[in-house]
Design a protein around this motif. Sequence first.
Motif, PDB file in Angstrom:
ATOM      1  N   ARG A  86       0.757   5.231   0.848  1.00 56.14           N
ATOM      2  CA  ARG A  86      -0.087   6.092   1.673  1.00 56.14           C
ATOM      3  C   ARG A  86       0.431   7.526   1.681  1.00 56.14           C
ATOM      4  O   ARG A  86       1.641   7.761   1.604  1.00 56.14           O
ATOM      5  CB  ARG A  86      -0.158   5.561   3.111  1.00 56.14           C
ATOM      6  N   THR A 134      -4.560   5.628   2.519  1.00 55.36           N
ATOM      7  CA  THR A 134      -4.134   4.733   1.456  1.00 55.36           C
ATOM      8  C   THR A 134      -4.572   5.295   0.108  1.00 55.36           C
ATOM      9  O   THR A 134      -5.754   5.538  -0.126  1.00 55.36           O
ATOM     10  CB  THR A 134      -4.735   3.329   1.646  1.00 55.36           C
ATOM     11  N   SER A 184       0.843  -1.193   0.000  1.00 54.95           N
ATOM     12  CA  SER A 184       0.000   0.000   0.000  1.00 54.95           C
ATOM     13  C   SER A 184       0.875   1.238   0.000  1.00 54.95           C
ATOM     14  O   SER A 184       1.877   1.308   0.729  1.00 54.95           O
ATOM     15  CB  SER A 184      -0.913   0.030   1.232  1.00 54.95           C
TER      16      SER A 184
END
Length: 332
Positions: A215, A220, A213
Motif C-alpha cells: 500500500r 492498495t 498487499s
Amino acid sequence: MSLAELICPAGTPAALRTAVDAGADAVYCGFQDATNARNFPGLNFTPDELAASVAYAHERGTKVLLALNTYPPAGKVDLWRQAAETGALLGVDAFIVADMGVADYIARTYPEIRLHLSVQAAASSPEAIRYYCENFGVKRVVLPRILTIPEIRHIRKEIPCEIETFIFGNHGLMVEGRCSLTNYLTGQSTNMDGVCSPASDVDYVREPDGSMSSRLAGFTIDRFGPDEKAGYPTICKGRYTAPHRPEGYYAFEEPVSLNLSRLLPELIDAGVHAFKIEGRQRSKSYVRGVVSAFRAAVDDIRAGREANMADLVALTEGQKQTQGAFQTKKWR
C-alpha cells in the motif's frame, strides 16, 4: 566504434567505491536533498563525503557526475545554486540537469564544467535536444527509455552532442507524466522533491487469505499470493481493476527490469557514447555484480569477442527482464 563509456550508480560513498573498483568509467551521484531524483533516507552524499569520493574516483581514473536533475519550485532556486557551487568546488566532472533554469545558471556560472541533459527532461526529438545544446551548451543527452535503435541512430545524425542510454535497471518511462500520480497520493514529487513512493507512506499488510498487499498512502497498489515476493508499491507498476479487466492487470507497465545487454553491439554501432546502469537505491553487491558484468561485456565487444551476460537475470526485478521499446511494447 564509439567510446561506449560505462556510467554506473553510486547511491552511497561505499557504493561509489564499489563501482569504481568494479570498472566504472564514470559514476553518478547526488546530495542529500531535493536537488536529485533519488532523495531517500540513507542515500546520497554530504559535501565532505563527495569531496572524499571525488578524490577516490579521480585517483583511479573514474569521472564523477553530479545529478541536479529535479525541478526547483518557483522562486526557490537557492538550494540548486548552492549544490552547483559545491559540486564545482569539489571538482565534479559534469552536472546532470533537467530544469532549464538550472541549466542556464550553471552554463553561465561554471562554463568550464560539462552539462549532461537528464532523462528527466524527456528530450526525445532532435529539435528538443538541439535546443538544449544551442542555448545551454549541453554536451550529452540521456535519452528516455522509449526509443528504438533506428530512432537512436536517426537522432545521432541530427544532434551536435553525445548520446547516453539506459541499458540495465529500472524500466521507468519518464515522459508519460506518471510521477504526478505519486505526488497526488503522498504530496511528495519525484520531479521536485526527488521522492517516488516515500518509505514513510509505504505499508505491507497480510490479508486473511494469506496474500500480501502493498500500500501507498493507504491505497492498495498491488496484492501478492502467499508464495509471491511482494514488490515495492510504485503506482506505475501497480495492478488495477477496471470494467474490462475486473481480475486486475498492470495498467501501466509490469514490474520488470530493463536489460539491453544483448543489444550492446547494435547500440554501439548506432552511435551511443555511454551506457547507463540504473540503481542508486541498490546494494553494494548489486552494484559490484552488474558493473563487473557490463565492464567485461564492453571490453569483450571492443576486442571482437562474444560477451557473456547470462548472470544478469538474477539481478533483475523479480528475476524478470524486458528489452522495452526494443521489443513488442507491453507498457502503456
